[in-house]
Design an enzyme around this catalytic site. Sequence first.
Site, PDB file in Angstrom:
ATOM      1  N   HIS A 328       9.406  71.246  57.954  1.00 33.63           N
ATOM      2  CA  HIS A 328      10.661  71.668  58.578  1.00 33.63           C
ATOM      3  C   HIS A 328      11.007  70.920  59.848  1.00 33.63           C
ATOM      4  CE1 HIS A 328      11.841  75.230  56.206  1.00 33.63           C
ATOM      5  NE2 HIS A 328      10.546  75.311  55.942  1.00 33.63           N
ATOM      6  N   LYS A 506      22.516  79.359  67.931  1.00 36.39           N
ATOM      7  CA  LYS A 506      21.269  78.838  67.358  1.00 36.39           C
ATOM      8  C   LYS A 506      20.193  79.028  68.410  1.00 36.39           C
ATOM      9  CE  LYS A 506      23.435  74.926  66.819  1.00 36.39           C
ATOM     10  NZ  LYS A 506      23.046  74.708  65.428  1.00 36.39           N
ATOM     11  N   ARG A 507      18.908  78.813  68.068  1.00 38.38           N
ATOM     12  CA  ARG A 507      17.887  78.927  69.088  1.00 38.38           C
ATOM     13  C   ARG A 507      18.171  77.943  70.238  1.00 38.38           C
ATOM     14  NH1 ARG A 507      13.243  82.206  68.300  1.00 38.38           N
ATOM     15  NH2 ARG A 507      12.555  81.294  70.253  1.00 38.38           N
ATOM     16  N   LYS A 512      18.658  70.660  70.694  1.00 38.56           N
ATOM     17  CA  LYS A 512      19.920  71.161  70.143  1.00 38.56           C
ATOM     18  C   LYS A 512      21.098  70.925  71.111  1.00 38.56           C
ATOM     19  CE  LYS A 512      17.789  74.744  67.175  1.00 38.56           C
ATOM     20  NZ  LYS A 512      18.443  74.640  65.856  1.00 38.56           N
ATOM     21  N   THR A 614      21.115  75.347  59.227  1.00 38.32           N
ATOM     22  CA  THR A 614      21.769  76.159  58.197  1.00 38.32           C
ATOM     23  C   THR A 614      22.998  76.875  58.747  1.00 38.32           C
ATOM     24  OG1 THR A 614      20.146  77.892  58.668  1.00 38.32           O
ATOM     25  CG2 THR A 614      19.786  76.553  56.675  1.00 38.32           C
ATOM     26  N   LYS A 618      26.840  77.932  57.171  1.00 45.12           N
ATOM     27  CA  LYS A 618      27.502  79.244  57.245  1.00 45.12           C
ATOM     28  C   LYS A 618      28.933  79.074  57.733  1.00 45.12           C
ATOM     29  CE  LYS A 618      23.053  81.196  58.646  1.00 45.12           C
ATOM     30  NZ  LYS A 618      22.256  81.488  59.868  1.00 45.12           N
TER      31      LYS A 618
HETATM   32  C1  LIG Z   1      21.318  80.830  60.499  1.00 45.66           C
HETATM   33  C2  LIG Z   1      20.612  81.353  61.687  1.00 45.66           C
HETATM   34  C3  LIG Z   1      19.838  80.508  62.474  1.00 45.66           C
HETATM   35  C4  LIG Z   1      19.732  79.012  62.213  1.00 45.66           C
HETATM   36  O1  LIG Z   1      20.700  78.363  62.988  1.00 45.66           O
HETATM   37  P1  LIG Z   1      20.709  76.750  63.149  1.00 45.66           P
HETATM   38  O2  LIG Z   1      21.977  76.491  63.865  1.00 45.66           O
HETATM   39  O3  LIG Z   1      20.716  76.197  61.762  1.00 45.66           O
HETATM   40  O4  LIG Z   1      19.501  76.403  63.915  1.00 45.66           O
HETATM   41  C5  LIG Z   1      19.198  81.027  63.582  1.00 45.66           C
HETATM   42  N1  LIG Z   1      19.307  82.325  63.904  1.00 45.66           N
HETATM   43  C6  LIG Z   1      20.054  83.174  63.177  1.00 45.66           C
HETATM   44  C7  LIG Z   1      20.152  84.600  63.603  1.00 45.66           C
HETATM   45  C8  LIG Z   1      20.731  82.726  62.043  1.00 45.66           C
HETATM   46  O5  LIG Z   1      21.461  83.577  61.328  1.00 45.66           O
END
Ligand SMILES: *Cc1c(COP(=O)(O)O)cnc(C)c1O
Length: 765
Positions: A328, A506-507, A512, A614, A618
């Site tokens: 990952h 995101k985290r 990032k 991901t 979304k």
């Molecule tokens: C989808 C999701 C992530 C992943 O987000 P990225 O922008 O792809 O790192 C992290 N936390 C939550 C709560 C999510 O729903």
Amino acid sequence: MQFQRKIFLQDVSRILASDYATDIEHADTRELYNAVSKAVMAEAFAQRDAHPEGKRCGYFSAEFLMGRAIFNNLMNLGILEEAGQALASVGRALGEFEEVEDAALGNGGLGRLAACYLESAATMNIPLDGYGIRYRYGLFRQTFVDGYQHEEGDDWLSWGDPWSVRVERDAVEVKFADITVRAVPYDMPIFGYKNGVANTLRLWSSEPVQAFDFEAFNDMCGDRKAEENFDATKICDVLYPNDNTMAGKMLRLRQQYFMVSASLQDIVRKHKAAGKGLKELDKSYCFQLNDTHPVLAIPELLRLLRLEGMTFEEAFGVCRKIFNFTNHTIMAEALEKWDGLAIADLLPDVYEQIACCQQRLEQEGLDPAKYFIVRDNIVHMANLAIYVSAKVNGVAEIHTNILKTDTFRDWYALYPEKFVNITNGITPRRWLLLNNPALAALIDEKIGTGWHTDLKQISAIKPYIADMVPAFRAIKGENKKKLAAYIKEHEGVDIPANFIFDVQVKRLHEYKRQMLNALSILYFYYGIKDGTIKDFPPTAFIFGAKAAPGYYMAKAIIKFINEVAKLVNSDEEVAPYMRVVFVQNYNVSYAEKIVCAADVSEQISMAGMEASGTSNMKFMLNGTVTLGTLDGANVEICEEAGAENNYIFGATVDEVATIKRYYWPAEIIEQTPALKRALETLTDGTFSDETGSLAKLYESLTAGHAPDRYLVLLDFIDYVRVKEELLRDYGSEEFWKKCLINMSAAGKFSSDRSVKDYAELIWNL
Ligand SMILES: *Cc1c(COP(=O)(O)O)cnc(C)c1O
């Protein structure tokens, strides 16, 4: 599932009476939630289709970020509306369950991916079961105090766990050198979407082997037994809150072993009980290792098979057919390495198998500088996984290419046939049908419902895009109003719903680059104030992110953005143009509300760093354009939807590689006064910060041996240029079409496609 209102309400009433001594009228939300869930569980269990016999895949993962179960389960069982109406008929509402705590047994993308895969596999009728840990406390709850992150325990079980069943008869013992603990599984059904299928998520809980020993406890001198009881439960106490970093803690090692040992003992025992030989184990099972966290499964299965009388070579042969490994991340700080002595101390028999693997590798006569599992007493978990696994996969095209040409190039040269790409995906049930029902209904109206379980079909919407714009705008407008009201209530910040919603959730991680976004906001802010930027399109910049509690820089960035928000939001002069908000406790349920209301999806990692992402998918599925770099799945998003329908900026992977060699940001800062001004707020007293963390942040970007590791300053000018272009495009007919073209091109990013790829290319199901 068949639904009969009368029977449903009778069941709920009966459970409320027996478990809580109350009735529908008087039950509080928690009681009602548990009764409704249990009533549905019992009925769904009674009605489910029998499991087909045949090979099954176990998805081994330290994290499953499931989110709230109730709405998703009711939807997948096909009774969401009926259950809502039934409750309404007795004066209660499904909406009450918006309070129910998320099951946040994961950090971020990796854990959420596991959850999407389980749902998709059930929906695609693929026999995939999850195996993990039932953490007593999930990912911490986040609040901000004076702009700083504070963490609190996530007591998710205080809401009860009505969707799980404790399976006492499948309990096993897991042995460590110092203690033996009892592992008890809790099974959560994973319902396929309206197809009668229920797979299983099996989460193990640790308990003392014996009931509490009062005699030993009372014997204050020699209370070893009492000590044992304490340690056992500790293993499952809490999820490690690290995302994309590895903490070499013994408790973490215990968690990893606990989970894989319990799962494999259970599987081996069942296989034997069915009268099948262990040499044929791979005919009945295969396992997907979700990152290196469950890689101890390899030596553990070797150990178990040898206990059953197999030779090492025989056991190794089974493992080579049964295990598969998903990588990952390429970040060095996330690639797991364990001290060999620590493993040998805690798990001597397991370490012996690792040593045997190393020895076998040596006997192949390969270059030991390139091929090793244990070196200088350090165990390299990814190398162990690659050596033994049948297949190794990356999670987006660009990421798999980096694995092949860089991170694992020597292994790729040795085993080219092992390496495959499976681009990540998201389930369109939770991430469109459930979180954006109005948009889903609009799509249904045009092209029917086939896309619910075959997302490629959403491309049939293309001929209707021009006609759909007004309805799409109205739906997005409503979603924005709802989100604004929610933010007002929970964060106390006013976001006008007619502003552009520019979102980065995101985290929190330096790679990032939330910092890039924050600096651009200051750039716009000062530009508006000094008149160099005119007619700025009114925009709300929305952030959501948790920082690992021990990640100093990430926490500094949170503080910085909260200070920027305070500055901007309290300035009446810019009030017509800007708002900034950092929402607290970003989680799956918050994501559901945000994703359907966003106008801009910020995916701005330094190229090469985000394996896939991901949340980018979304947003795309909900009709949002991406403002992003050519990183992770953004690359494939552009391939599917057209780069001209998104907003791409920044250095590419190849450019990053060359620039990094001679990068020195001082020049960029001097040549860009607006950037300099924004940066200097970190040190010039604009913001209060008694901890000095903002100064450290400034230092990390400008000073030291390797300033600005993630090229924030390098990409700044291009980012701001493209971002302004996007914001000025917003609202035009062309812009709305771009949104819908993205939605119509999201077919590839369904996790249904991902799990079918796994089933075909890796699991042979
Ligand atoms: C989808 C999701 C992530 C992943 O987000 P990225 O922008 O792809 O790192 C992290 N936390 C939550 C709560 C999510 O729903």
